[in-house]
Design an enzyme around this catalytic site. Structure first.
Site, PDB file in Angstrom:
ATOM      1  N   THR A  34     -69.705 -17.305 -82.879  1.00 38.56           N
ATOM      2  CA  THR A  34     -70.754 -16.080 -82.788  1.00 38.56           C
ATOM      3  C   THR A  34     -70.895 -15.747 -81.071  1.00 38.56           C
ATOM      4  O   THR A  34     -71.621 -16.931 -80.235  1.00 38.56           O
ATOM      5  CB  THR A  34     -71.959 -16.215 -83.419  1.00 38.56           C
ATOM      6  N   LYS A  40     -72.624  -9.719 -86.934  1.00 39.96           N
ATOM      7  CA  LYS A  40     -73.119 -11.083 -87.039  1.00 39.96           C
ATOM      8  C   LYS A  40     -74.300 -11.040 -86.265  1.00 39.96           C
ATOM      9  O   LYS A  40     -75.343 -11.609 -86.929  1.00 39.96           O
ATOM     10  CB  LYS A  40     -72.182 -11.975 -86.263  1.00 39.96           C
ATOM     11  N   LYS A  93     -80.003 -18.610 -79.258  1.00 41.94           N
ATOM     12  CA  LYS A  93     -78.833 -18.095 -78.802  1.00 41.94           C
ATOM     13  C   LYS A  93     -78.509 -16.515 -79.328  1.00 41.94           C
ATOM     14  O   LYS A  93     -78.351 -15.488 -78.720  1.00 41.94           O
ATOM     15  CB  LYS A  93     -77.552 -18.813 -78.751  1.00 41.94           C
TER      16      LYS A  93
END
Ligand code: NAD
Length: 299
Positions: free
Chosen positions: A93, A168, A243
């Site tokens: 990701t 995502k 993150k």
């Protein structure tokens, strides 16, 4: 089909094992000797470097922590060493810009490239039931789908390069918000004298039902086996969730989108991670909301 697999952590370890289980030759590499030993025990061959791993591979799969790791491994190891025409798939990701930039580099050098981040967590990585969201040229999608098959429950074409990462980031912003909502609800239920197992059963069958409640319940001993049952070890680290929430906020700022709950979720995960719990699973934020953070082992 020969697969090079780079990044054998919480997710990549199980994913590479499923490629080997499907009868494919897997050349695996990670900076961690423990991760390499586990991959070997699961039927992978191991390489001494990422550069060596990719040399004979038809497909190169990366599952690394963040954008800078992917950019570095692509620039220094994969692009100079991979077999001409190989298919390069990044499942990490990362930010949309890094995804587009490594894909552009790859295509310029004569490779096929796709971003294919995953949803499902470590249990799905181990079971081979991940959901993949793919950014790739339409003509390359069938090859991407075939390569990901042994690790997947579903592979969805999101659009051109970078579209998988966009999907995502939006999905994980929703997940961070839903986990915080789930933890707040369980903490409140306890204060109101409602047993967590009772609330789990009711919420799972009512309109509050969501993945964070039903499949990843943050309460120890309630629902299916989750990181809550092992003191929040492994799973999806709070630092990783933070993150992803940062990536969503950066993307929202650039796109001019209002994401106030995403901003709040980022602030809460920053607070939690900053207190020494960055490596605890992201569902451990329950202990902070319960006022019981002292029961948690620090990193
Ligand atoms: P992890 O930290 O457990 O694994 C990353 C691995 O990459 C580590 O083993 C590390 O040693 C290795 N690594 C780092 N730099 C390297 C390099 N230069 N060469 C080779 N290996 C290198 O992380 P994870 O939980 O497996 O997550 C990986 C990616 O998947 C992240 O982008 C994360 O956001 C995403 N993701 C994680 C989950 C989850 O539940 N853990 C779910 C979906 C997506």
């Amino acid at each position: 089909m020969t697969i090079a697999f780079i990044g054998l952590g919480n997710m990549g370890g199980g994913m590479a094992a499923n490629q080997a289980r499907a009868g494919r030759k897997v050349m695996a590499f990670d900076l961690s000797a423990d991760a390499l030993a586990r991959a070997m025990a699961h039927g992978c061959d191991t390489a001494a470097s990422a550069a060596e791993a990719v040399k004979a591979a038809d497909v190169v799969i990366t599952m690394l922590p963040a954008g800078p790791h992917v950019r570095a491994v692509y620039a220094h190891d994969i692009i100079p060493n991979a077999k001409p025409g190989a298919l390069l798939i990044d499942c990490s990701t990362i930010d949309v810009d890094s995804a587009r930039s490594v894909a552009e580099l790859a295509v310029k050098a004569g490779f096929k490239a796709a971003d294919a981040p995953v949803s499902g967590g470590t249990a799905a990585a181990d079971a081979g039931t991940l959901a993949f969201m793919v950014g790739a040229e339409a003509d390359d999608f069938a090859a991407v789908e075939a390569a990901l098959g042994p690790m997947a429950r579903v592979v969805i074409h999101a659009g051109a390069s970078g579209a998988g990462q966009a999907a995502k980031i939006c999905n994980n912003m929703l997940l961070g918000i839903s986990m915080l909502g789930t933890c707040e609800a369980f903490a409140l239920a306890e204060k109101l004298g409602l047993g967590a197992d009772r609330f789990f059963e009711i919420a799972s069958k009512s309109s509050g039902q969501c993945w964070s409640v039903t499949s990843y319940c943050p309460v120890e001993g309630v629902g299916p086996a989750t990181p809550a049952d092992r003191n929040y070890d492994g799973g999806f680290a709070s630092a990783m969730m933070l993150k992803d929430l940062k990536l969503a906020q950066e993307a929202a700022a650039r796109a001019g989108a209002a994401t106030p709950l995403g901003a709040q979720a980022e602030a809460l995960y920053a607070l939690f991670a900053g207190q020494g719990y960055a490596q605890r699973d992201f569902s451990a934020v329950l202990q902070m909301l319960r006022g019981q953070i002292y029961t948690l082992k620090k990193d």
